[in-house]
Design a protein around this motif. Structure first.
Motif, PDB file in Angstrom:
ATOM      1  N   GLY A  22      -1.023  -0.012  -7.471  1.00  0.00           N
ATOM      2  CA  GLY A  22       0.418  -0.225  -7.480  1.00  0.00           C
ATOM      3  C   GLY A  22       1.102   0.085  -6.162  1.00  0.00           C
ATOM      4  N   PHE A  23       0.330   0.327  -5.104  1.00  0.00           N
ATOM      5  CA  PHE A  23       0.950   0.649  -3.825  1.00  0.00           C
ATOM      6  C   PHE A  23       1.331  -0.597  -3.042  1.00  0.00           C
ATOM      7  CE2 PHE A  23       1.069   1.573   0.664  1.00  0.00           C
ATOM      8  CZ  PHE A  23       1.976   2.616   0.681  1.00  0.00           C
ATOM      9  N   MET A  24       0.513  -1.643  -3.131  1.00  0.00           N
ATOM     10  CA  MET A  24       0.793  -2.893  -2.422  1.00  0.00           C
ATOM     11  C   MET A  24       1.118  -3.969  -3.444  1.00  0.00           C
ATOM     12  SD  MET A  24      -2.167  -3.076   0.481  1.00  0.00           S
ATOM     13  CE  MET A  24      -2.264  -1.930   1.829  1.00  0.00           C
ATOM     14  N   PRO A  25       2.001  -4.890  -3.096  1.00  0.00           N
ATOM     15  CA  PRO A  25       2.362  -5.949  -4.035  1.00  0.00           C
ATOM     16  C   PRO A  25       1.167  -6.863  -4.328  1.00  0.00           C
ATOM     17  CG  PRO A  25       3.322  -6.378  -1.881  1.00  0.00           C
ATOM     18  CD  PRO A  25       2.697  -5.020  -1.810  1.00  0.00           C
ATOM     19  N   GLU A  26       1.129  -7.407  -5.525  1.00  0.00           N
ATOM     20  CA  GLU A  26       0.043  -8.294  -5.971  1.00  0.00           C
ATOM     21  C   GLU A  26       0.263  -9.709  -5.440  1.00  0.00           C
ATOM     22  OE1 GLU A  26      -2.693  -7.971  -8.036  1.00  0.00           O
ATOM     23  OE2 GLU A  26      -2.508  -5.826  -8.368  1.00  0.00           O
ATOM     24  N   ILE A  27       0.317  -9.830  -4.134  1.00  0.00           N
ATOM     25  CA  ILE A  27       0.436 -11.144  -3.502  1.00  0.00           C
ATOM     26  C   ILE A  27      -0.679 -11.269  -2.459  1.00  0.00           C
ATOM     27  CG2 ILE A  27       2.910 -11.459  -3.903  1.00  0.00           C
ATOM     28  CD1 ILE A  27       3.465 -10.390  -1.143  1.00  0.00           C
ATOM     29  N   GLY A  68     -10.175  -5.448   4.918  1.00  0.00           N
ATOM     30  CA  GLY A  68      -9.432  -6.119   3.853  1.00  0.00           C
ATOM     31  C   GLY A  68      -9.664  -5.537   2.470  1.00  0.00           C
ATOM     32  N   LEU A  69     -10.753  -4.800   2.267  1.00  0.00           N
ATOM     33  CA  LEU A  69     -11.030  -4.199   0.959  1.00  0.00           C
ATOM     34  C   LEU A  69      -9.970  -3.188   0.545  1.00  0.00           C
ATOM     35  CD1 LEU A  69     -14.897  -3.576   1.171  1.00  0.00           C
ATOM     36  CD2 LEU A  69     -13.709  -5.349  -0.145  1.00  0.00           C
ATOM     37  N   LEU A  70      -9.255  -2.651   1.516  1.00  0.00           N
ATOM     38  CA  LEU A  70      -8.202  -1.686   1.195  1.00  0.00           C
ATOM     39  C   LEU A  70      -7.042  -2.332   0.446  1.00  0.00           C
ATOM     40  CD1 LEU A  70      -8.309   0.200   4.575  1.00  0.00           C
ATOM     41  CD2 LEU A  70      -8.779   1.219   2.340  1.00  0.00           C
ATOM     42  N   ILE A  71      -6.838  -3.623   0.619  1.00  0.00           N
ATOM     43  CA  ILE A  71      -5.696  -4.298  -0.009  1.00  0.00           C
ATOM     44  C   ILE A  71      -5.843  -4.367  -1.528  1.00  0.00           C
ATOM     45  CG2 ILE A  71      -4.395  -6.463  -0.147  1.00  0.00           C
ATOM     46  CD1 ILE A  71      -4.965  -6.715   2.944  1.00  0.00           C
ATOM     47  N   PRO A  72      -6.922  -4.944  -2.084  1.00  0.00           N
ATOM     48  CA  PRO A  72      -6.996  -5.008  -3.555  1.00  0.00           C
ATOM     49  C   PRO A  72      -7.064  -3.633  -4.225  1.00  0.00           C
ATOM     50  CG  PRO A  72      -9.028  -5.850  -2.574  1.00  0.00           C
ATOM     51  CD  PRO A  72      -8.049  -5.638  -1.458  1.00  0.00           C
ATOM     52  N   ILE A  73      -7.700  -2.662  -3.563  1.00  0.00           N
ATOM     53  CA  ILE A  73      -7.731  -1.309  -4.137  1.00  0.00           C
ATOM     54  C   ILE A  73      -6.312  -0.780  -4.273  1.00  0.00           C
ATOM     55  CG2 ILE A  73      -8.352   1.096  -3.645  1.00  0.00           C
ATOM     56  CD1 ILE A  73     -10.969  -0.033  -2.434  1.00  0.00           C
ATOM     57  N   ASN A  74      -5.510  -0.943  -3.233  1.00  0.00           N
ATOM     58  CA  ASN A  74      -4.135  -0.445  -3.280  1.00  0.00           C
ATOM     59  C   ASN A  74      -3.231  -1.308  -4.143  1.00  0.00           C
ATOM     60  OD1 ASN A  74      -3.974   2.076  -1.737  1.00  0.00           O
ATOM     61  ND2 ASN A  74      -4.903   0.827  -0.151  1.00  0.00           N
ATOM     62  N   GLN A  75      -3.540  -2.581  -4.297  1.00  0.00           N
ATOM     63  CA  GLN A  75      -2.793  -3.417  -5.238  1.00  0.00           C
ATOM     64  C   GLN A  75      -3.032  -2.929  -6.664  1.00  0.00           C
ATOM     65  OE1 GLN A  75      -4.242  -7.312  -4.022  1.00  0.00           O
ATOM     66  NE2 GLN A  75      -2.324  -7.742  -2.944  1.00  0.00           N
ATOM     67  N   VAL A 120      -1.046  -9.845   6.866  1.00  0.00           N
ATOM     68  CA  VAL A 120       0.332 -10.140   6.516  1.00  0.00           C
ATOM     69  C   VAL A 120       0.368 -10.650   5.079  1.00  0.00           C
ATOM     70  CG1 VAL A 120       2.367 -11.538   7.045  1.00  0.00           C
ATOM     71  CG2 VAL A 120       0.935 -10.658   8.906  1.00  0.00           C
ATOM     72  N   ALA A 121       1.268 -10.075   4.281  1.00  0.00           N
ATOM     73  CA  ALA A 121       1.471 -10.538   2.913  1.00  0.00           C
ATOM     74  C   ALA A 121       2.174 -11.883   2.979  1.00  0.00           C
ATOM     75  CB  ALA A 121       2.302  -9.537   2.132  1.00  0.00           C
ATOM     76  N   LEU A 122       1.642 -12.871   2.283  1.00  0.00           N
ATOM     77  CA  LEU A 122       2.229 -14.208   2.296  1.00  0.00           C
ATOM     78  C   LEU A 122       3.550 -14.242   1.541  1.00  0.00           C
ATOM     79  CD1 LEU A 122      -0.952 -16.379   1.702  1.00  0.00           C
ATOM     80  CD2 LEU A 122       0.049 -15.635   3.862  1.00  0.00           C
ATOM     81  N   ARG A 123       4.420 -15.114   1.965  1.00  0.00           N
ATOM     82  CA  ARG A 123       5.718 -15.265   1.282  1.00  0.00           C
ATOM     83  C   ARG A 123       5.598 -16.207   0.099  1.00  0.00           C
ATOM     84  NH1 ARG A 123      10.367 -14.668   5.758  1.00  0.00           N
ATOM     85  NH2 ARG A 123       9.209 -13.203   7.004  1.00  0.00           N
ATOM     86  N   SER A 124       4.587 -17.075   0.124  1.00  0.00           N
ATOM     87  CA  SER A 124       4.374 -17.990  -0.993  1.00  0.00           C
ATOM     88  C   SER A 124       2.877 -18.227  -1.152  1.00  0.00           C
ATOM     89  CB  SER A 124       5.095 -19.322  -0.734  1.00  0.00           C
ATOM     90  OG  SER A 124       4.585 -19.924   0.429  1.00  0.00           O
TER      91      SER A 124
END
Length: 187
Positions: A119-124, A109-116, A181-185
């Protein structure tokens, strides 16, 4: 930032361990304490920032990765050192399987905030949808381990990753396949 000492006791801890210090060298190595080790006012990350942050649980934790060639490139892999204490025992001198699963979930999961941040992954928010662990050998406590993760596929809101835990000699102790999975809300 490469090859620059990080002002952190966790950095100093791992830099003093010869096999760890080898991993921390290189012209493009980015390192620092993971965001999950800092308490948040809303209670987020309290498991690793408070509950599992002690002399007898996870004494030290440091993430590091190689800087991609371009600032807009995705970071596809990460490494994280952990020093595990005997307060994590399931059996004498062996880490509880639930903690091994937690470590693999966290590192992938650490890969998500680094890529957020890049600017590669959405900030959700992203949540673990699937975590499949294969335990190969016991993960020892009162020991330092290396956990690694890499993104294997991105499909819309789905981020697939794999992770593994190694001993100093490279022996793989556990593996994980993970789907976020990126949440929708908002939650």
């Amino acid at each position: 930032m490469a090859d620059t000492p990080v002002p952190s006791s966790d950095y100093e801890h791992f830099a003093s361990i010869p096999w760890c210090a080898e991993h921390l060298r290189g012209p493009r190595v980015i390192m620092g304490p993971p965001a999950c080790r800092s308490p948040k006012a809303n209670g987020e990350d309290s498991l690793l920032a408070e509950t599992l942050k002690s002399q007898t649980t996870i004494l030290a934790m440091l993430e590091f990765y190689e800087e991609p060639p371009s600032p807009t490139d995705r970071v596809d892999s990460i490494k994280t050192f952990f020093t595990l204490g005997s307060g994590l025992n399931g059996f004498p001198d062996v880490c509880h399987g639930g903690i091994v699963s937690t470590i693999l979930d966290e590192v992938t999961g650490l890969l998500i905030p680094i890529n957020q941040q890049r600017g590669f992954m959405p900030e959700i928010p992203h949540m673990t949808a699937y975590l499949n662990i294969t335990f190969l050998r016991p993960v020892k406590t009162s020991a330092t381990i290396l956990a690694q993760a890499k993104i294997t596929k991105v499909d819309g809101r789905k981020y697939f990753a794999e992770g593994w835990i190694e001993e100093a000699d490279g022996t793989i102790l556990a593996r994980a396949e993970v789907l976020y999975v990126a949440l929708r809300s908002a939650l």
